[in-house]
Design a protein around this motif. Structure first.
Motif, mmCIF file in Angstrom:
data_model
loop_
_atom_site.group_PDB
_atom_site.id
_atom_site.type_symbol
_atom_site.label_atom_id
_atom_site.label_comp_id
_atom_site.label_asym_id
_atom_site.label_seq_id
_atom_site.Cartn_x
_atom_site.Cartn_y
_atom_site.Cartn_z
ATOM 1 N N TRP A 125 0.743 -1.234 0.051
ATOM 2 C CA TRP A 125 0.035 -0.075 -0.111
ATOM 3 C C TRP A 125 0.901 1.360 -0.217
ATOM 4 O O TRP A 125 0.707 2.272 -0.785
ATOM 5 C CB TRP A 125 -0.981 -0.095 1.181
ATOM 6 C CG TRP A 125 -2.060 1.031 1.173
ATOM 7 C CD1 TRP A 125 -3.290 1.042 0.401
ATOM 8 C CD2 TRP A 125 -2.006 2.282 1.753
ATOM 9 N NE1 TRP A 125 -3.858 2.203 0.494
ATOM 10 C CE2 TRP A 125 -3.374 2.803 1.424
ATOM 11 C CE3 TRP A 125 -1.221 3.053 2.794
ATOM 12 C CZ2 TRP A 125 -3.622 4.078 1.957
ATOM 13 C CZ3 TRP A 125 -1.491 4.187 2.977
ATOM 14 C CH2 TRP A 125 -2.917 4.801 2.807
ATOM 15 N N LEU A 126 1.840 1.167 0.903
ATOM 16 C CA LEU A 126 2.879 2.367 1.012
ATOM 17 C C LEU A 126 3.579 2.761 -0.310
ATOM 18 O O LEU A 126 3.858 3.789 -0.597
ATOM 19 C CB LEU A 126 3.714 2.401 2.153
ATOM 20 C CG LEU A 126 2.942 2.926 3.423
ATOM 21 C CD1 LEU A 126 3.736 2.486 4.842
ATOM 22 C CD2 LEU A 126 2.647 4.334 3.400
ATOM 23 N N LEU A 127 4.070 1.783 -0.905
ATOM 24 C CA LEU A 127 4.911 1.521 -2.157
ATOM 25 C C LEU A 127 3.966 2.679 -3.264
ATOM 26 O O LEU A 127 4.440 3.363 -3.929
ATOM 27 C CB LEU A 127 4.928 0.356 -2.696
ATOM 28 C CG LEU A 127 6.173 0.271 -3.615
ATOM 29 C CD1 LEU A 127 7.374 0.256 -3.208
ATOM 30 C CD2 LEU A 127 5.875 -1.118 -4.359
ATOM 31 N N ARG A 128 2.675 2.170 -3.449
ATOM 32 C CA ARG A 128 1.994 3.162 -4.456
ATOM 33 C C ARG A 128 1.754 4.472 -3.931
ATOM 34 O O ARG A 128 1.730 5.486 -4.806
ATOM 35 C CB ARG A 128 0.527 2.464 -4.559
ATOM 36 C CG ARG A 128 0.491 1.021 -5.246
ATOM 37 C CD ARG A 128 -0.742 0.250 -5.709
ATOM 38 N NE ARG A 128 -1.661 0.389 -4.563
ATOM 39 C CZ ARG A 128 -1.624 -0.711 -3.894
ATOM 40 N NH1 ARG A 128 -1.049 -1.908 -4.146
ATOM 41 N NH2 ARG A 128 -2.607 -0.685 -2.813
ATOM 42 N N ARG A 129 1.691 4.658 -2.683
ATOM 43 C CA ARG A 129 1.612 6.148 -2.363
ATOM 44 C C ARG A 129 2.600 6.942 -2.148
ATOM 45 O O ARG A 129 2.546 8.054 -2.719
ATOM 46 C CB ARG A 129 1.005 6.053 -0.781
ATOM 47 C CG ARG A 129 -0.464 5.607 -0.659
ATOM 48 C CD ARG A 129 -1.442 6.327 -1.459
ATOM 49 N NE ARG A 129 -2.922 6.203 -0.996
ATOM 50 C CZ ARG A 129 -3.488 4.985 -2.038
ATOM 51 N NH1 ARG A 129 -2.717 4.611 -2.793
ATOM 52 N NH2 ARG A 129 -4.646 4.740 -1.570
ATOM 53 N N VAL A 130 3.680 6.391 -1.844
ATOM 54 C CA VAL A 130 5.099 7.134 -2.195
ATOM 55 C C VAL A 130 5.188 7.476 -3.596
ATOM 56 O O VAL A 130 5.853 8.560 -3.843
ATOM 57 C CB VAL A 130 6.338 6.376 -1.501
ATOM 58 C CG1 VAL A 130 7.618 7.264 -1.866
ATOM 59 C CG2 VAL A 130 6.034 6.334 -0.022
ATOM 60 N N GLU A 131 5.135 6.589 -4.560
ATOM 61 C CA GLU A 131 5.271 6.714 -6.083
ATOM 62 C C GLU A 131 4.328 7.784 -6.608
ATOM 63 O O GLU A 131 4.602 8.802 -7.294
ATOM 64 C CB GLU A 131 5.037 5.578 -6.898
ATOM 65 C CG GLU A 131 6.039 4.368 -6.495
ATOM 66 C CD GLU A 131 5.865 3.014 -7.280
ATOM 67 O OE1 GLU A 131 6.684 2.339 -7.500
ATOM 68 O OE2 GLU A 131 4.627 2.752 -7.351
ATOM 69 N N TRP A 132 3.208 7.844 -5.986
ATOM 70 C CA TRP A 132 1.979 8.715 -6.305
ATOM 71 C C TRP A 132 2.432 10.343 -5.944
ATOM 72 O O TRP A 132 2.402 11.335 -6.589
ATOM 73 C CB TRP A 132 0.656 8.542 -5.810
ATOM 74 C CG TRP A 132 -0.586 9.449 -6.032
ATOM 75 C CD1 TRP A 132 -1.122 9.642 -7.023
ATOM 76 C CD2 TRP A 132 -0.714 10.590 -5.364
ATOM 77 N NE1 TRP A 132 -1.970 10.529 -7.005
ATOM 78 C CE2 TRP A 132 -1.990 11.306 -5.980
ATOM 79 C CE3 TRP A 132 -0.403 11.053 -4.048
ATOM 80 C CZ2 TRP A 132 -2.492 12.378 -5.225
ATOM 81 C CZ3 TRP A 132 -0.702 12.292 -3.400
ATOM 82 C CH2 TRP A 132 -1.892 12.880 -4.129
ATOM 83 N N LEU A 133 3.190 10.264 -4.575
ATOM 84 C CA LEU A 133 3.451 11.563 -3.925
ATOM 85 C C LEU A 133 4.785 12.085 -4.776
ATOM 86 O O LEU A 133 4.421 13.185 -5.250
ATOM 87 C CB LEU A 133 3.924 11.485 -2.489
ATOM 88 C CG LEU A 133 4.420 12.447 -1.800
ATOM 89 C CD1 LEU A 133 3.617 13.607 -1.553
ATOM 90 C CD2 LEU A 133 4.772 12.096 -0.403
ATOM 91 N N SER A 134 5.660 11.269 -5.371
ATOM 92 C CA SER A 134 6.604 11.897 -6.135
ATOM 93 C C SER A 134 6.339 12.188 -7.387
ATOM 94 O O SER A 134 6.568 13.212 -7.762
ATOM 95 C CB SER A 134 7.630 10.623 -6.176
ATOM 96 O OG SER A 134 8.719 10.965 -7.112
ATOM 97 N N ALA A 135 5.296 11.498 -8.121
ATOM 98 C CA ALA A 135 4.827 11.985 -9.336
ATOM 99 C C ALA A 135 3.882 13.217 -9.206
ATOM 100 O O ALA A 135 4.142 13.976 -10.157
ATOM 101 C CB ALA A 135 3.847 10.965 -9.767
ATOM 102 N N THR A 136 3.223 13.323 -8.055
ATOM 103 C CA THR A 136 2.614 14.804 -7.973
ATOM 104 C C THR A 136 3.523 15.938 -7.987
ATOM 105 O O THR A 136 3.190 16.888 -8.423
ATOM 106 C CB THR A 136 1.728 14.395 -6.884
ATOM 107 O OG1 THR A 136 0.789 13.536 -6.911
ATOM 108 C CG2 THR A 136 0.953 15.710 -6.406
ATOM 109 N N HIS A 137 4.367 16.009 -7.069
ATOM 110 C CA HIS A 137 5.379 16.836 -6.774
ATOM 111 C C HIS A 137 6.278 16.962 -7.888
ATOM 112 O O HIS A 137 6.941 18.258 -7.742
ATOM 113 C CB HIS A 137 6.027 16.722 -5.438
ATOM 114 C CG HIS A 137 5.110 17.039 -4.185
ATOM 115 N ND1 HIS A 137 4.840 18.381 -3.610
ATOM 116 C CD2 HIS A 137 4.083 16.170 -3.673
ATOM 117 C CE1 HIS A 137 3.797 18.012 -2.671
ATOM 118 N NE2 HIS A 137 3.442 16.758 -2.783
ATOM 119 N N GLY A 138 6.874 16.151 -8.479
ATOM 120 C CA GLY A 138 7.981 16.189 -9.450
ATOM 121 C C GLY A 138 7.801 15.732 -10.963
ATOM 122 O O GLY A 138 8.518 15.193 -11.512
ATOM 123 N N VAL A 139 6.603 16.467 -11.399
ATOM 124 C CA VAL A 139 6.200 16.394 -12.897
ATOM 125 C C VAL A 139 7.556 16.968 -13.684
ATOM 126 O O VAL A 139 8.152 18.201 -13.511
ATOM 127 C CB VAL A 139 5.309 17.273 -13.049
ATOM 128 C CG1 VAL A 139 4.813 17.437 -14.765
ATOM 129 C CG2 VAL A 139 3.985 16.661 -12.275
#
Length: 227
Positions: A125-139
């Motif tokens: 669960w956390l793996l997907r969330r951290v990846e999402w957070l990175s994608a959101t802030h690091g376009v």
């Protein structure tokens, strides 16, 4: 076992249901659900130790090196994934290490089955969330930046997982606290003994990340509202 104590399967099932309900795209709410799930798992472990001390039946669960069922396999593991696995292993009484296999570099858990299952559920669960957070802030950011972002976020999450475990410990009073402290000591000693007898672990790789991105992700991770 006391009337209020959950079995390992029941505790993990409730934790998974908590995570499944966290469908909001808001990262704060998602992270809070992860912490609540960890708190539930931790509370169950403490109750199990207390039941064992009072003579209630507890299913023996030996420490196992689960290299046949790795947590993750990749051509080369990213440092933030190794850090996340280590944080979850620490919170749940396991040991995480990397192992070179024919399929690639694997993240392996050593620990009791119920504890490894808890790590695996939170990891997915956390793996997907951290990846999402990175994608959101690091376009449009480079891979190195995303790696640093994720390491910083995982570091902040790890602190909050430790705080969750510490809070559960601090909430225990009287004779029960002595039982919990002794159980923690026995658990640490058992893991160390198992590692010495069955594993040959070399020194871990140093984490080399983009410092500016790490500081920003560290701040972003600190904003995750984990109870």
């Amino acid at each position: 076992m006391s009337a209020t104590t959950l079995t390992p399967a029941q505790a993990l099932d409730r934790a998974r249901k908590l995570l499944a309900l966290a469908t909001s795209p808001n990262v704060h709410e998602a992270a809070a659900a992860a912490a609540q799930a960890q708190a539930l798992i931790t509370r169950h472990r403490l109750e199990s130790w207390l039941d064992a001390a009072t003579g209630a039946a507890v299913d023996p669960d030996p420490i196992v090196d689960a290299r046949a069922e790795p947590l993750d396999v990749a051509r080369r593991q990213r440092p933030w994934k190794v850090a996340l696995a280590g944080a979850l292993a620490e919170a749940n009484g396991c040991l995480a290490y990397t192992l070179d296999t024919v399929e690639g570099e694997a993240i392996v858990l050593a620990g009791r089955a119920r504890d490894r299952a808890a790590v695996a559920a939170l990891w997915a669960w956390l793996l997907r969330r951290v990846e999402w957070l990175s994608a959101t802030h690091g376009v449009n950011r480079p891979r190195r930046w995303h790696e640093a972002f994720r390491v910083g976020a995982v570091d902040a999450i790890a602190e909050r997982l430790r705080a969750t475990t510490a809070a559960a410990h601090d909430a225990t009073e009287g004779a029960a606290l002595a039982v919990i402290d002794r159980a923690l000591e026995v658990e640490r000693e058992a893991l160390e003994r198992f590692a010495e007898e069955h594993l040959r672990l070399g020194r871990g790789r140093a984490l080399r990340v983009d410092a500016a991105a790490w500081r920003r992700r560290r701040a972003a991770g600190a904003g995750l509202k984990l109870p």
